[in-house]
Every structure is written in C-alpha cells, then in structure tokens.
Motif scaffolding. Structure first.
Motif, PDB file in Angstrom:
ATOM      1  N   GLN A  76       0.825  -1.207   0.000  1.00 14.81           N
ATOM      2  CA  GLN A  76       0.000   0.000   0.000  1.00 14.81           C
ATOM      3  C   GLN A  76       0.860   1.258   0.000  1.00 14.81           C
ATOM      4  O   GLN A  76       0.585   2.212  -0.713  1.00 14.81           O
ATOM      5  CB  GLN A  76      -0.953  -0.006   1.201  1.00 14.81           C
ATOM      6  N   LEU A  77       1.921   1.249   0.788  1.00 20.83           N
ATOM      7  CA  LEU A  77       2.837   2.390   0.825  1.00 20.83           C
ATOM      8  C   LEU A  77       3.516   2.595  -0.524  1.00 20.83           C
ATOM      9  O   LEU A  77       3.620   3.716  -1.022  1.00 20.83           O
ATOM     10  CB  LEU A  77       3.883   2.179   1.919  1.00 20.83           C
ATOM     11  N   ALA A  78       3.949   1.498  -1.139  1.00 19.40           N
ATOM     12  CA  ALA A  78       4.581   1.584  -2.457  1.00 19.40           C
ATOM     13  C   ALA A  78       3.604   2.114  -3.499  1.00 19.40           C
ATOM     14  O   ALA A  78       3.963   2.944  -4.339  1.00 19.40           O
ATOM     15  CB  ALA A  78       5.114   0.216  -2.871  1.00 19.40           C
ATOM     16  N   ALA A  79       2.349   1.654  -3.444  1.00 18.99           N
ATOM     17  CA  ALA A  79       1.341   2.138  -4.391  1.00 18.99           C
ATOM     18  C   ALA A  79       1.111   3.634  -4.219  1.00 18.99           C
ATOM     19  O   ALA A  79       0.984   4.369  -5.204  1.00 18.99           O
ATOM     20  CB  ALA A  79       0.043   1.365  -4.204  1.00 18.99           C
ATOM     21  N   SER A  80       1.077   4.099  -2.972  1.00 18.16           N
ATOM     22  CA  SER A  80       0.907   5.541  -2.713  1.00 18.16           C
ATOM     23  C   SER A  80       2.089   6.334  -3.262  1.00 18.16           C
ATOM     24  O   SER A  80       1.911   7.403  -3.849  1.00 18.16           O
ATOM     25  CB  SER A  80       0.777   5.795  -1.208  1.00 18.16           C
TER      26      SER A  80
END
Length: 118
Positions: free
Chosen positions: A103-107
């Motif tokens: 999720q952090l990488a996608a953000s």
C-alpha cells in the motif's frame, strides 16, 4: 552546422535538443557519447545543464514534467524469496519485501505519477 572563423561549430537549438535527448536515452557516459558524436564533452554537459534548468523552472503554474512510466508486472515466488524491486528513473530503486509495504509503495508510485506544480 555553422562554424566561426576559429573553426568552432555552432549548433541550432533543434540540433542541441536532439543531441541531449539522444544522450539521455543512450545509456552511455557523457564523455563517451560526446566523443562518438564529435562534440566536446563540456559543451554537451552545458547543454544538459541548460535543459535541466529550463525543464525544472518551466512555465509557472504548470506541473513539473513526469518521466515516470509504469509497466505491468507479474510476480512469482522463488523459494522463500518474496521481494519486488521497483526501479525509478535516474537509477533510484526501492524493494518491497512484505505485504504491508504494498500500500505504501502504491501511494508512492501514485504520487510520482501525479507531481505537484513547481
């Protein structure tokens, strides 16, 4: 190309831009690229710096140019190794090693895809 009385070559804006674009996509070192194209390395370096300054400044109120391009990926687990390496323009990279990081990488990728205005 034109040359002056000292024999120095003068390039048009279009020629300079084309050489800088070709260098950026070549993967060669600056000195090697310059030698292959008959341009002094310092001259090429000056053109690159000018392009970076004008690209960084850009017209006010417009977004900064984004050089990020995403490609789809399919992951396969190899043994116990479950990591995904994401390569960014300019050589930066990050590695996702846990599901919680997805999720952090996608953000991060979304933020890079839609840069703020300069």
């Amino acid at each position: 190309m034109k040359s002056d009385v000292r024999g120095r070559l003068h390039y048009s804006k279009e020629q300079k831009s084309a050489l800088v674009k070709a260098f950026e996509s070549s993967g060669l070192s600056g000195p090697r690229f310059a030698a292959l194209h008959g341009v002094k390395y310092q001259t090429l370096a000056n053109w690159i710096q000018k392009r970076k300054r004008t690209t960084a400044l850009g017209p006010p109120g417009l977004p900064c140019p984004a050089f990020l391009s995403l490609i789809p990926a399919e992951l396969e687990a190899v043994g116990d190794c479950r990591a995904m390496e994401v390569l960014l323009p300019g050589g930066a990279k990050f590695v996702i090693t846990a599901p919680e990081q997805v999720q952090l990488a996608a953000s991060l990728i979304r933020a890079l895809e839609n840069p703020r205005t300069c």
